[in-house]
Design an enzyme around this catalytic site. Structure first.
Site, PDB file in Angstrom:
ATOM      1  N   ARG A   1      -6.870  -9.178  -7.291  1.00  0.00           N
ATOM      2  CA  ARG A   1      -8.160  -8.369  -7.662  1.00  0.00           C
ATOM      3  C   ARG A   1      -8.197  -7.061  -7.329  1.00  0.00           C
ATOM      4  O   ARG A   1      -8.473  -6.858  -6.447  1.00  0.00           O
ATOM      5  CB  ARG A   1      -9.439  -8.903  -7.456  1.00  0.00           C
TER       6      ARG A   1
ATOM      7  N   ASP B   1      -8.331  -2.826  -6.963  1.00  0.00           N
ATOM      8  CA  ASP B   1      -9.449  -2.133  -7.557  1.00  0.00           C
ATOM      9  C   ASP B   1      -8.711  -1.214  -8.464  1.00  0.00           C
ATOM     10  O   ASP B   1      -8.396  -0.501  -9.152  1.00  0.00           O
ATOM     11  CB  ASP B   1      -9.618  -1.262  -6.229  1.00  0.00           C
TER      12      ASP B   1
ATOM     13  N   ARG C   1      -3.923  -0.019   1.133  1.00  0.00           N
ATOM     14  CA  ARG C   1      -4.392   1.483   1.682  1.00  0.00           C
ATOM     15  C   ARG C   1      -4.805   1.689   2.609  1.00  0.00           C
ATOM     16  O   ARG C   1      -4.085   2.912   3.135  1.00  0.00           O
ATOM     17  CB  ARG C   1      -5.121   1.284   0.206  1.00  0.00           C
TER      18      ARG C   1
END
Lengths: 253, 253
Positions: free
Chosen positions: A56, A58, A204
């Site tokens: 999933r 972002d 990230r």
């Protein structure tokens, strides 16, 4: 025969430009890749199928070959389904690159044994043109070799609490990172991350701290200490979503 | 000393995403790259400098390293000028990649002895996502080797009337094409064209006909016959502007 048995499971390979989306997953407050594909599938089949994906992503994160599946009762050939979905998806920047029938117990998320991400940094003074929203521009020169060396501290089985969003829903912060490679080609610095699965914001967060190393603001030892701290407050920097791509999902066999 | 001698000539290297522009050259009816840079220069210097370029690209054509120059009276260092132009150009998808002082007799257009273009075809069934407006998608498989072989008929000194827009302002249709190479990497078919100069629409016209060869609708002999006909009506197809990139300009020394 049960009603469920009357459906066919289709595996989709999905490419999407994440810029206009709130992320992969359906959101009440904005467009998502999942919603766009589910609506296209409804337009094609008249069925309200739920789309399941390997990951999933972002808001603003992109996909080169996201794996997903959905169950359809209507008799339709995979190629026809793919073509029809692509036609209905227009002009959204989503393309179904592949479509095949899989066994009913195949699951895009739960059968997945490996996920690979790529993070694209453009290391140049000039602003971005073609890649606005598709890469993270870092203006000052970064040392990709120092980044790669430091990255090896993160490879292996670790408690990645430092590199985990406070919104992460995973039960455990323990993850085994198989690969974290940093390479450069001209002004592009590419980070490749591979693992069975990742925590929310893990890639990230790792890339953000590696960028600090590349800029000489952190040493490899600083990165290692941040990992050992198991404390989100020790995170140096979370890289923007712009440069992140879900590259592919791996399944057994 | 004349007034002209009091200015400094700056050479700019310009990258631009052509999608929002009516082309490089100033147009009464819409935004152009030239206008955007001239306005940025005015905002920086307060001077109405005219920007000259190695080539004038059409609407929707892109630039990776267009060469251009302008004369400025104000005392400003090249790096400062580049940074200031980039700041003023925001958010237009134009980036000044390089800026240097050149002699007053250096001319981006008239000193240029070589121009190189790239044409990007994405050869796949699925629609484009990241590259909408940045490449020409051809859905049916194309034979890049047949295209490359046929392309060699166009290399050399020829009358390119067939491959020239009716709006072309060049005095002669004779041009010497140095190189026309077709190669493939995965689903990307790339055409590289190099010459001292090109006629208006020449690259797009050559690529359009090569695509017919790639699709098996034309033979190499058909391409040769079209060239020999020296007749615009014999053109098979003009490729869309989307896939065309001005790559670089070559100067003596």
């Amino acid at each position: 025969m049960s009603e469920a048995a009357a459906t066919t499971r289709f595996r989709l390979t999905v490419e999407f430009d994440g810029r206009p989306f709130m992320g992969w997953q359906r959101q009440a407050h904005g467009p998502s890749v999942q919603q766009a594909i589910e609506e296209a599938a409804f337009a094609v089949t008249g069925e309200r199928a739920v789309l399941h994906a390997a990951g999933r992503t972002d808001a603003g994160v992109h996909g080169l070959a996201m794996a997903a599946h959905l169950d359809i009762a209507r008799d339709i050939a995979p190629f026809r389904l793919m073509e029809a979905l692509n036609a209905k998806l227009r002009p959204a920047p989503i393309a179904i690159l592949g479509c095949e029938v899989v066994p009913g117990d195949w699951h895009a998320r739960f059968s997945c044994i490996g996920r690979r991400y790529r993070y694209v940094i453009v290391n140049r003074r000039a602003p971005l043109t073609f890649e606005t929203g598709l890469a993270w521009r870092i203006a000052q020169p970064i040392d990709h070799e120092a980044m790669h060396e430091a990255a090896q501290h993160l490879v292996g089985l670790h408690d990645f609490t430092t590199f985990r969003s406070v919104h992460c829903q995973a039960q455990s912060p323990l993850k085994s990172l198989d690969r974290l490679d940093v390479s450069r080609k001209d002004d592009r610095v590419i980070v490749v991350a591979a693992a069975r699965s990742f925590l929310h914001h893990q890639v990230r967060s790792m890339v953000g701290c590696l960028a600090l190393v590349g800029q000489g603001r952190w040493t490899g030892a600083d990165l290692k200490a941040a990992l050992k701290a198991r404390d989100r407050n020790e995170l140096g920097l979370n890289a923007p979503s712009d440069g992140l791509y879900f590259v592919r999902a791996v399944y057994p066999g």
